[in-house]
Structure formats: structure tokens, C-alpha cells
Design an enzyme around this catalytic site. Structure first.
Site, PDB file in Angstrom:
ATOM      1  NE  ARG A   1       0.121   1.556   3.390  1.00 27.23           N
ATOM      2  CZ  ARG A   1       1.015   2.500   3.564  1.00 27.23           C
ATOM      3  NH1 ARG A   1       2.311   2.221   3.615  1.00 27.23           N
ATOM      4  NH2 ARG A   1       0.680   3.757   3.673  1.00 27.23           N
ATOM      5  N   GLY A   2       0.214   2.413  -0.125  1.00 25.73           N
ATOM      6  CA  GLY A   2       0.960   3.650  -0.313  1.00 25.73           C
ATOM      7  C   GLY A   2       1.039   3.890  -1.817  1.00 25.73           C
ATOM      8  CB  ALA A   3       0.140   6.834  -3.864  1.00 28.23           C
TER       9      ALA A   3
ATOM     10  NE  ARG B   1      -6.373   0.827  -1.709  1.00 28.75           N
ATOM     11  CZ  ARG B   1      -5.677   1.411  -0.737  1.00 28.75           C
ATOM     12  NH1 ARG B   1      -4.380   1.194  -0.631  1.00 28.75           N
ATOM     13  NH2 ARG B   1      -6.257   2.216   0.137  1.00 28.75           N
TER      14      ARG B   1
ATOM     15  CD  GLN C   1      -3.168   2.696   6.816  1.00 28.68           C
ATOM     16  OE1 GLN C   1      -3.720   3.079   7.839  1.00 28.68           O
ATOM     17  NE2 GLN C   1      -3.834   2.459   5.702  1.00 28.68           N
TER      18      GLN C   1
ATOM     19  CG  ASP D   1      -3.141   8.038  -1.468  1.00 31.94           C
ATOM     20  OD1 ASP D   1      -3.013   8.601  -0.371  1.00 31.94           O
ATOM     21  OD2 ASP D   1      -2.834   6.854  -1.667  1.00 31.94           O
TER      22      ASP D   1
ATOM     23  CG  ASN E   1      -2.293  11.560   2.448  1.00 24.86           C
ATOM     24  OD1 ASN E   1      -1.759  10.689   1.754  1.00 24.86           O
ATOM     25  ND2 ASN E   1      -1.943  11.755   3.709  1.00 24.86           N
ATOM     26  CE  LYS E   2      -5.225   5.626   4.449  1.00 29.58           C
ATOM     27  NZ  LYS E   2      -6.243   4.777   3.766  1.00 29.58           N
TER      28      LYS E   2
HETATM   29  O1  MRU Z   1      -4.633   3.203   2.198  1.00 27.94           O
HETATM   30  P1  MRU Z   1      -3.147   3.423   2.076  1.00 27.94           P
HETATM   31  O2  MRU Z   1      -2.381   2.895   3.232  1.00 27.94           O
HETATM   32  O3  MRU Z   1      -2.603   2.944   0.754  1.00 27.94           O
HETATM   33  O4  MRU Z   1      -3.008   4.984   2.088  1.00 27.94           O
HETATM   34  C1  MRU Z   1      -1.732   5.548   1.925  1.00 27.94           C
HETATM   35  C2  MRU Z   1      -1.690   7.000   2.120  1.00 27.94           C
HETATM   36  O5  MRU Z   1      -2.676   7.681   2.220  1.00 27.94           O
HETATM   37  C3  MRU Z   1      -0.325   7.598   2.074  1.00 27.94           C
HETATM   38  O6  MRU Z   1      -0.232   8.658   2.952  1.00 27.94           O
HETATM   39  C4  MRU Z   1      -0.083   8.098   0.647  1.00 27.94           C
HETATM   40  O7  MRU Z   1      -0.246   7.040  -0.264  1.00 27.94           O
HETATM   41  C5  MRU Z   1       1.222   8.665   0.456  1.00 27.94           C
HETATM   42  S1  MRU Z   1       2.387   7.411   0.213  1.00 27.94           S
HETATM   43  C6  MRU Z   1       3.903   7.974  -0.087  1.00 27.94           C
END
Ligand code: MRU
Length: 359
Positions: free
Chosen positions: A53-55, A96, A203, A244, A254-255
């Protein structure tokens, strides 16, 4: 170095055969486990369940995963191979909806094949895997550059608040929001990172705390609802989060919870920065209103980690992301430098200079 997403050759020195190898982030911080795969259904599932996970990490995993799956294609001709590739790419793209890096990376792989004149299927397979590796290596160097630019915003003794995990675990390495922290640490700058726990999947407390502690960086985990108090106590000098998807006007998804943190930062007069590479910018989306927001399984809230934390059939609303409007953002730290308002202009100029360099 944290090797979140990698290409694992079966025989070192030969690109193929190989597999996508990822860290299983659902198991952290309890155990560090690697998974290897070359099937489309597993890769889809790993992205959907946040195993990876993470963009930027999602983009890298999808690109390498595409190559891993397509090495087994039975296609006899270039046309058949391109058709197979598009089919798997379309399937992975459904995993996603919010992080644009997923679509960016898959499109880049498809374009690489379209632009190649190669007709031999075995060589097209290698071209595809190599493009996945290029995307990963580029991500690692962009994240490093984000750190080199972002560290200029930091000073010894600073308290930094971050939300979710935008560190090495969310990228090829270094991270986006955490890259300036790693850069500062490498020159001996003394910092304290406050890591929001980040409900509902934690996270921040599971991943950000794990990777910063592993690197020997001073990290303090707080529950999300403590951020206002910590700011009021004067412990936070700057907020840095990842993104994201960033719209052309700078609105940034973002999250979930990031928007609230940005409002708190504004109230307390604390600068709020987003850190992200160009692969997170969606120039085709004018404002944040157009960013698709993922809705996740209600059970993540009802019984997140196995135990009931709400009545088992209670109604739940579970958006995974929110959008911080550009007026709450002081700057966007990118691999090309720090972008400042008006973001419509600074983002456009950055993307134009990138396209220019690519030609
Ligand atoms: O649902 P996730 O864990 O994939 O969400 C990730 C985030 O929101 C991160 O902050 C974002 O992707 C930045 S990653 C460098």
C-alpha cells in the site's frame, strides 16, 4: 534500506523468470514477512487488502506484477501479447481507485509496449519487466530527491507531525513525507516525529512508527484525536504528509484524517506540506472534487483487528481518503523542488518541464 517492492530473479543475472516480491504490510509490526507472486488474482488481492500500500508502492507493485504475470503469456504474436497485457492491466487497475500512481504505472507499461517495434514475444516480456524495474528505480531516486529538497524546511529540535505512512514502506524506498526526515537524520539533525496512529487501519502506529524506530529516529505515536492538543502544547513545528492524488489546482487526496490535520495546522499557525512525486499528480483532474474516493469494508471499523469494536451489524461510513483543499497547503515537496501557491501555475510548470526533459 527497506525493500518494500522488488523484482526477484529466479537465477541472478537473468531478468526472467522472476516474481514480484513485496513486504506483507498487514503483518507489521509483529513480523517482517516477504511474499512472492506471479498471478494476477494474488496481485489484485495484495493491493486491495493493503498487503502492499501507499500510492507509489502500489504503482511499482502493479508494474512489476504486470511483468510477472505476462511472462507466462501463451501469446504467439505481438498483437496477442499486447491484448493479454491490456487485459491484466485493466484487471489490476480495478483493485483500488484513489491513488493515481496505480493507473500512471500501468499506462506507462502499456505505452512502453505500444511504442516498441519489437515483434518477438519473448523480448516483449523482457521489455515489460524492465519497464517495471525502471519505474521502481525512478521512484527510489524521486523519493531521495524529495528528501533533499524537503530537508531545507527542517531545523534541529523540530517536532514534525505526519499522518498515515508515507515512508519507505509506501514507496520504492525513503518515502515521500518521511524522506526529508531520513535526510535530516543522515546529517545528524535532531528531530522528533509525531506519528498519528491513523484510524482505522493504523498505518501510522504500525508502519511509520516501525520504520522510523528501525532507522533510529525519535518517533512518538499519538492517537489521531490528540493532534490538536499536541499542536496547542507547541510540540509541532511543521506537518508533512504524503498524497495519493493531487489535482491540477493542488487539492490533495490523502489518507482519511489528513484534511482535519491541515485545518488544525492552519488554526495553530503551523506550516502544512504535502510531499509527492510527479507520478501522484493528476493533471487531467482540475480540482479535488473529481478525485474518486475509495469506500472500504465496514468491518475495518466494526472489528478492525479481529475484536468487535462496535456492534457487529452497525451502519458504518468508511471513506479511505479525504481531500485537503489547496488553500490549506503551504507547499508541495516534489523531486523537482518545492512548489508554492498558486499551485495551478507551479504544478503546470513542473509537469511541462518534465515533459520537455522526456522529449
Ligand atoms: O490506504 P493506504 O495505506 O494505501 O493509504 C496511503 C496514504 O494515504 C499515504 O499517505 C499516501 O499514499 C502517500 S504514500 C507515499
Amino acid at each position: 534500506m527497506i525493500d518494500t517492492v522488488r523484482w526477484k530473479e529466479k537465477n541472478p543475472g537473468n531478468l526472467l523468470p522472476g516474481k514480484l516480491r513485496i513486504i506483507d504490510q498487514t503483518r507489521l509490526p509483529e513480523e517482517l514477512i516477504y511474499l512472492e507472486t506471479d498471478t494476477d488474482t494474488e496481485i489484485y488481492d495484495y493491493i486491495k487488502r493493503l498487503v502492499v500500500r501507499g500510492a507509489p508502492a502500489i504503482g511499482c507493485a502493479a508494474a512489476l506484477g504486470l511483468g510477472a504475470v505476462l511472462q507466462h503469456s501463451k501469446a504467439k504474436t505481438r498483437e496477442e501479447f499486447l491484448k493479454d497485457t491490456r487485459k491484466v492491466s485493466d484487471f489490476l487497475a480495478e483493485s483500488r481507485p484513489t491513488a493515481v500512481n496505480l493507473f500512471w504505472a500501468l499506462n506507462r507499461c502499456i505505452n512502453k509496449l505500444n511504442n516498441s517495434t519489437e515483434t518477438r514475444v519473448e523480448l516483449l516480456k523482457e521489455i515489460l519487466v524492465q519497464e517495471g524495474i525502471n519505474i521502481l528505480n525512478e521512484d527510489i531516486s524521486m523519493c531521495k530527491a524529495i528528501g533533499d529538497h524537503g530537508v531545507k524546511l527542517l531545523k534541529g529540535g523540530f517536532g514534525i507531525l505526519t499522518h498515515c505512512n508515507a515512508g519507505a514502506l509506501a514507496t520504492g524506498d525513503y518515502g515521500t513525507a518521511l524522506s526529508p526526515v531520513y535526510a535530516a537524520h543522515s546529517v545528524g539533525m535532531d528531530l522528533k516525529v509525531y506519528s498519528d496512529e491513523t484510524r482505522p487501519l493504523l498505518q501510522g502506529s504500525r508502519l511509520t512508527a516501525w520504520e522510523l524506530k528501525k532507522a533510529g529516529i525519535n518517533v512518538v505515536t499519538i492517537c489521531d484525536n490528540m493532534a490538536a492538543q499536541v499542536m496547542k502544547e507547541g510540540k509541532i513545528n511543521i506537518v508533512i504528509t504524503g498524497a495519493d492524488r493531487i489535482a491540477a489546482n493542488g487539492d490533495s487526496a490523502n489518507k482519511i484524517g489528513t484534511y482535519g490535520v491541515a485545518i488544525l495546522a492552519k488554526y495553530h499557525n503551523i506550516p502544512f506540506y504535502i510531499a509527492a512525486p510527479y507520478s501522484t499528480i493528476d493533471i487531467d483532474i482540475k480540482t479535488g472534487v473529481e478525485i474518486p474516493i475509495e469506500q472500504r469494508n465496514p468491518d475495518e471499523i466494526r472489528k478492525g483487528f479481529g475484536k468487535l469494536t462496535a456492534p457487529k451489524d452497525i451502519n458504518v461510513y468508511n471513506p479511505a481518503f479525504d481531500v485537503t483543499p489547496n488553500e490549506l497547503i503551504n507547499g508541495i515537496i516534489t523531486e523537482s523542488g518545492i512548489l508554492y501557491p498558486p499551485f495551478g501555475e507551479s504544478i503546470k510548470n513542473m509537469i511541462l518541464s518534465k515533459n520537455h526533459k522526456c522529449k
